[in-house]
Design a protein around this motif. Structure first.
Motif, mmCIF file in Angstrom:
data_model
loop_
_atom_site.group_PDB
_atom_site.id
_atom_site.type_symbol
_atom_site.label_atom_id
_atom_site.label_comp_id
_atom_site.label_asym_id
_atom_site.label_seq_id
_atom_site.Cartn_x
_atom_site.Cartn_y
_atom_site.Cartn_z
ATOM 1 N N GLN A 310 0.863 -1.185 0.000
ATOM 2 C CA GLN A 310 0.000 0.000 0.000
ATOM 3 C C GLN A 310 0.893 1.227 0.000
ATOM 4 N N ARG A 312 1.774 5.111 0.396
ATOM 5 C CA ARG A 312 1.205 6.143 1.262
ATOM 6 C C ARG A 312 0.731 7.325 0.417
ATOM 7 N N GLN A 315 3.351 9.431 -1.208
ATOM 8 C CA GLN A 315 4.057 8.731 -2.282
ATOM 9 C C GLN A 315 3.190 8.781 -3.537
ATOM 10 N N PRO A 336 11.703 13.309 2.547
ATOM 11 C CA PRO A 336 12.699 13.228 3.627
ATOM 12 C C PRO A 336 13.259 11.820 3.815
ATOM 13 N N GLY A 340 10.485 6.704 2.377
ATOM 14 C CA GLY A 340 10.135 5.661 1.417
ATOM 15 C C GLY A 340 10.315 6.048 -0.034
ATOM 16 N N THR A 342 12.432 4.555 -1.965
ATOM 17 C CA THR A 342 12.643 3.328 -2.740
ATOM 18 C C THR A 342 11.312 2.821 -3.300
ATOM 19 N N GLU A 372 14.355 -4.694 -2.057
ATOM 20 C CA GLU A 372 13.085 -3.956 -1.959
ATOM 21 C C GLU A 372 12.187 -4.247 -3.170
ATOM 22 N N ARG A 639 19.090 10.019 10.374
ATOM 23 C CA ARG A 639 19.384 8.752 11.071
ATOM 24 C C ARG A 639 18.323 8.429 12.109
ATOM 25 N N SER A 737 21.180 1.962 4.745
ATOM 26 C CA SER A 737 19.895 2.465 4.281
ATOM 27 C C SER A 737 20.130 2.818 2.835
ATOM 28 N N THR A 738 19.051 2.934 2.073
ATOM 29 C CA THR A 738 19.276 3.349 0.688
ATOM 30 C C THR A 738 19.740 4.782 0.659
ATOM 31 N N GLY A 739 19.758 5.398 1.800
ATOM 32 C CA GLY A 739 19.854 6.829 1.662
ATOM 33 C C GLY A 739 20.906 7.546 2.438
ATOM 34 N N ARG A 741 20.545 10.832 1.397
ATOM 35 C CA ARG A 741 20.167 12.025 0.643
ATOM 36 C C ARG A 741 20.027 13.193 1.566
HETATM 37 N N1 LIG Z 1 4.125 2.591 1.750
HETATM 38 C C1 LIG Z 1 4.879 2.013 2.678
HETATM 39 N N2 LIG Z 1 4.351 1.074 3.470
HETATM 40 C C2 LIG Z 1 5.089 0.471 4.417
HETATM 41 N N3 LIG Z 1 6.395 0.715 4.628
HETATM 42 C C3 LIG Z 1 6.973 1.641 3.867
HETATM 43 C C4 LIG Z 1 6.260 2.339 2.837
HETATM 44 N N4 LIG Z 1 7.106 3.194 2.243
HETATM 45 C C5 LIG Z 1 8.292 3.043 2.853
HETATM 46 N N5 LIG Z 1 8.222 2.114 3.829
HETATM 47 C C6 LIG Z 1 9.297 1.688 4.712
HETATM 48 O O1 LIG Z 1 9.921 2.846 5.257
HETATM 49 C C7 LIG Z 1 11.302 2.603 5.459
HETATM 50 C C8 LIG Z 1 12.125 3.694 4.800
HETATM 51 O O2 LIG Z 1 12.044 3.552 3.393
HETATM 52 P P1 LIG Z 1 13.297 3.895 2.456
HETATM 53 O O3 LIG Z 1 14.508 3.182 2.878
HETATM 54 O O4 LIG Z 1 12.856 3.749 1.042
HETATM 55 O O5 LIG Z 1 13.395 5.399 2.831
HETATM 56 P P2 LIG Z 1 14.259 6.483 2.109
HETATM 57 O O6 LIG Z 1 13.329 7.592 1.804
HETATM 58 O O7 LIG Z 1 14.991 5.869 0.984
HETATM 59 O O8 LIG Z 1 15.224 6.915 3.302
HETATM 60 P P3 LIG Z 1 16.789 7.296 3.266
HETATM 61 O O9 LIG Z 1 16.877 8.564 2.516
HETATM 62 O O10 LIG Z 1 17.160 7.479 4.704
HETATM 63 O O11 LIG Z 1 17.434 6.136 2.637
HETATM 64 C C9 LIG Z 1 11.614 1.238 4.881
HETATM 65 O O12 LIG Z 1 11.655 0.305 5.932
HETATM 66 C C10 LIG Z 1 10.429 0.980 3.971
HETATM 67 O O13 LIG Z 1 10.168 -0.383 3.821
#
Ligand SMILES: Nc1ncnc2c1ncn2[C@@H]1O[C@H](COP(=O)(O)OP(=O)(O)OP(=O)(O)O)[C@@H](O)[C@H]1O
Length: 796
Positions: A310, A312, A315, A336, A340, A342, A372, A639, A737-739, A741
């Motif tokens: 699902q 958000r 997103q 931020p 999420g 990714t 992912e 972090r 983490s992927t990030g 950024r």
């Molecule tokens: N729609 C969603 N439903 C449930 N979990 C989510 C959803 N979107 C993101 N997440 C979870 O939120 C967490 C953070 O996601 P992600 O690693 O993609 O963040 P990011 O924006 O890339 O952060 P960063 O910049 O720190 O890497 C992950 O554990 C991911 O599985």
């Protein structure tokens, strides 16, 4: 007076050279305005004109346009000045709808609690038109929300910026780039430009003329997205079956005479970026949109979001900006850390359903992206190939995904045979979508090479912040595309998607002996070391660690300076990780931090700023930081934004910066906070830590201890004050983490406070709100409706 005339009159001020009203062409007006509305140039001009103080130039333009308040101004949420700066009152009852509109048309500058600031720029207006706003609609809505009548210069700026949009586009056909338009005169105008003409591949040929592809109607659904504060988007109309090829062919024959024509010319592959930039500069920006539903040349990729996935609401909002009109448009999505990104990239891939290339900054992120994809979508594992120094596989079918790093794609030196084979595979095909992760850190030159090697129909840049201390971020506008969406950090934290963080700057008086040394003429390095090693700062750190450990927090202490990192950690008997720590040792420490109830604090050098996924961490303490880097500050905050406990009742994460009073650290600290302040974070200043003096075990409590510490610092080499140099990846994929950024400007806002105020009690009300919001979101069940909208075939 018509808008153009009025605007020319408005131009007649001391910011401009004298302008002959009648002689001014549209292009001149636009160029002048563009130049005049550039905030940097405005600042420079004002300073040159001896503005009264550092801030006066910000208000100067407002005086030029003294429009009267509308009678019902109290019900309208916007102030729009004649330089295109917009102020939005966040306490207005129609704040949500005004914010949704502004996000589409203007650049957010600062979103503090009561007042949000935006700026109209040519880029933001191009993006607005590309998501379906007409210039009249933009003007009408702005006028409706504005407390005063819009100034003529703003009207001209909007009209001019939007009128030239969409006249020509860049398209990829058979792995070659073409500039295409249905109006041959637009292309002729472009070719009269010497820069564009020199980029042409078929210089001797005329314009290519062919039948326009039979596309679905350009049904631009507007910008109303399903979201938390808005009515859910109306159900998509029933999907019409696509006519078979045979019927389509017959139709083409029948309509032969009315077939619309498009004109194009080919450009050299390596000149793509230059042409895009030049077209922007001359006010005829090119669009890059991919009509993936009607691409019958490239093989479809078998990928969909899993039924349990699902996305958000934010997103979805971000993706809706990329996918209105059943096409994928290139651009950048800013969310931020931990919000999420990714999954946003994966959903975009599921929308396009053609071969996808993902580029990350490290091999660890590559692994994480692959996992992912497998977690959120039904992609077959063999359809995702990974191209890193350890792994060089390809996908077996006609379409697939390759995940790699920027370095792998751009390095040209000593490629192995396998690597060269993969590169050839990548270069020889067309890609539906290129996902560029952490796009703000990629140097422009590197990204240019990327776009040369990877021919993609659409590009999606993902980042937490478009902040760079150099001004290179502008380049991303033509290398990738305009910013399509930027989330509001505070909104996401109020809804529990990222943690709510209390930020504080703790002012630590220098001890007399340290300050006496600091005042003596000495090297910058020595002074920096004296400030970091200030015994009162050390004591504050000790006190805060203890305070938060007792509250059940897990704490990360950051120090850029390795000398201080070791001294602090050893004295407090805590574990620490820096560039020189072995990989096994790092993983052991991080495992313990996550699972061992006795290890609640770790010290990290700046290797922990990025790529570190520790959702257990709930408190950060910064003892030394790298000058005024706003990006580093945002990255560090990131972090704890993913804190697992973020939805616990009454939960707050904490971010402390310890600053030695009356030293350079004070200046740099406020500079570092600027970006987060713009995101609505308020930094409280703590001048006294209640109960600190009463602690019996306080380090450096005797003059003797402090003198010994001072001797150590004075004997330290200047090099000990230097920043740590780090190369390559830091942590195993488990903790990546992927990030990393990160992001922007200003002066920090500070409010006085005490430690107890920060402890979270007063935030109970927020947490209740956050919980019900989350429940609401769950009930909405947005289960992949969005994807269905994306993949719907437009009505013929
Ligand atoms: N729609 C969603 N439903 C449930 N979990 C989510 C959803 N979107 C993101 N997440 C979870 O939120 C967490 C953070 O996601 P992600 O690693 O993609 O963040 P990011 O924006 O890339 O952060 P960063 O910049 O720190 O890497 C992950 O554990 C991911 O599985």
């Amino acid at each position: 007076m018509p808008p153009k005339r009025k605007a020319q009159a408005a131009l007649d001020d001391d910011d401009f050279d004298e302008v002959e009203e009648e002689a001014l062409s549209d292009q001149d007006t636009f160029d002048k305005l563009k130049q005049a509305l550039d905030p940097v140039a405005m600042g420079k001009r004002a300073r040159a004109n001896h503005a009264v103080d550092a801030a006066s130039f910000l208000f100067k333009k407002c005086d030029q346009w003294d429009a009267a308040l509308k009678p019902d101004h109290a019900n309208r949420p916007l102030w729009v000045d004649d330089a295109g700066h917009i102020i939005l009152e966040s306490f207005s009852p129609i704040f949500d709808e005004a914010q949704d509109f502004l996000i589409n048309i203007a650049e957010p500058q600062s979103r503090v609690s009561r007042i949000h600031e935006y700026t109209l720029t040519p880029h933001s207006l191009f993006a607005a038109v590309s998501v379906g706003h007409s210039s009249q609609e933009i003007i009408d809505k702005l006028e409706r929300y504005s407390k005063t009548t819009l100034s003529p210069s703003v009207l001209v700026f909007i009209e001019k910026s939007t009128s030239s949009f969409g006249k020509a586009k860049i398209v990829l056909k058979k792995n070659m780039y073409f500039i295409e338009s249905d109006d041959a005169s637009v292309l002729q105008r472009l070719l009269r430009d010497p820069v564009i003409a020199s980029c042409r591949a078929d210089a001797d040929a005329g314009l290519i003329q062919e039948a326009a592809p039979k596309l679905g109607q350009m049904a631009i659904p507007g910008t109303k997205m399903a979201g938390i504060n808005q009515p859910t988007q109306a159900a998509a109309p029933p999907v019409e079956p696509r006519p078979s090829d045979m019927i389509a062919a017959l139709r083409v024959d029948e309509d032969e005479e009315d077939v619309a024509q498009v004109h194009s010319f080919r450009i050299e592959d390596q000149e793509r970026n230059q042409v895009i930039k030049r077209c922007q500069d001359i006010g005829l920006p090119l669009t890059e949109e991919y009509d993936f539903n009607n691409d019958f040349t490239n093989t479809n990729l078998d990928i969909d979001l899993n039924a349990h996935t699902q996305i958000r609401y934010y997103q979805e909002k971000a993706l809706s900006k990329m996918f209105s009109n059943s096409r994928a448009r290139s651009g950048i999505i800013v969310l931020p850390c931990g919000a999420g990104k990714t999954l946003v990239g994966i959903t975009a891939a599921c929308g396009v359903k053609k071969s996808i290339m993902v580029l990350c900054t490290s091999a660890m992120s590559v692994v994480q992206w692959r996992n992912e994809f497998l977690k959120w979508s039904n992609i077959k594992p063999e359809d995702i190939a990974v191209f890193t120094s350890e792994s060089k596989n390809l996908f077996p079918r006609g379409a697939g995904i390759i995940i790699s790093t920027y370095t792998m794609i751009t390095s040209t030196k000593n490629r192995s045979h396998d690597s060269a084979q993969v590169m050839k595979f990548i270069q020889d095909r067309e890609w539906g979508l290129l996902i560029a992760d952490e796009v703000h850190v990629v140097p422009a030159a590197m990204f240019k090479k990327v776009t040369y090697s990877i021919k993609s129909h659409a590009k999606l840049g993902l980042t937490a912040t478009l902040l760079r201390e150099d001004d290179k971020i502008e380049d991303l506008n033509f290398l990738i595309g305009p910013k399509l969406y930027e989330a509001n950090w505070q909104e996401l934290s109020e809804q529990g998607h990222i943690a709510k963080v209390q930020c504080a700057e703790v002012w630590c008086q220098m001890t007399p002996e340290f300050y006496a040394e600091w005042l003596k003429p000495s090297s910058v390095q020595k002074r920096a070391l004296l400030s970091i090693m200030n015994p009162r700062k050390f004591q504050a750190c000790q006190f805060l660690i203890d305070y938060h450990e007792r509250r059940g927090d897990k704490i990360i202490v950051f120090s850029d300076n390795v000398y201080a990192l070791e001294k602090y950690a050893k004295k407090l008997q805590k574990v620490y990780i820096y560039g020189g720590t072995t990989q096994t040792e790092r993983l052991r420490i991080l495992e313990n931090f996550q699972h061992n109830a006795d290890v609640n604090t770790i010290f990290l050098s700046k290797i922990g700023d990025t790529s570190l996924d520790l959702p257990e961490a709930t408190c950060l303490i910064q003892i030394s930081s790298h000058y005024g880097s706003r990006r580093q500050e945002a990255q560090r905050l990131g972090r704890i934004l993913r804190a697992k406990r973020r939805n616990d009742e009454g939960f707050n994460a904490f971010f402390y910066s310890l600053v030695s009073k009356d030293t350079d650290e004070m200046f740099y600290s406020s500079k570092r906070q600027a970006f987060l302040v713009d995101q609505g974070y308020a930094f409280k200043v703590i001048t006294r830590l209640e109960g600190l003096e009463q602690r019996p075990d306080l380090a450096f409590s005797t003059p003797q201890d402090r003198r010994e510490l001072l001797m150590d610092v004075l004997l330290a080499k200047d090099a000990d004050a230097d920043e740590e140099k780090i190369a390559g990846d830091m942590f195993g994929s488990k903790f990546a983490s992927t990030g990393s950024r990160a992001k922007r400007k200003n002066v920090a806002r500070r409010t006085a406070g005490t430690l107890s105020e920060l402890s979270g009690g007063q935030d109970m009300a927020y947490i209740e709100y956050s919980k019900s919001r989350n429940k609401e979101l769950k009930k909405k069940g947005m289960k992949n409706d969005f994807l269905r909208k994306l993949t719907k075939v437009p009505k013929k």
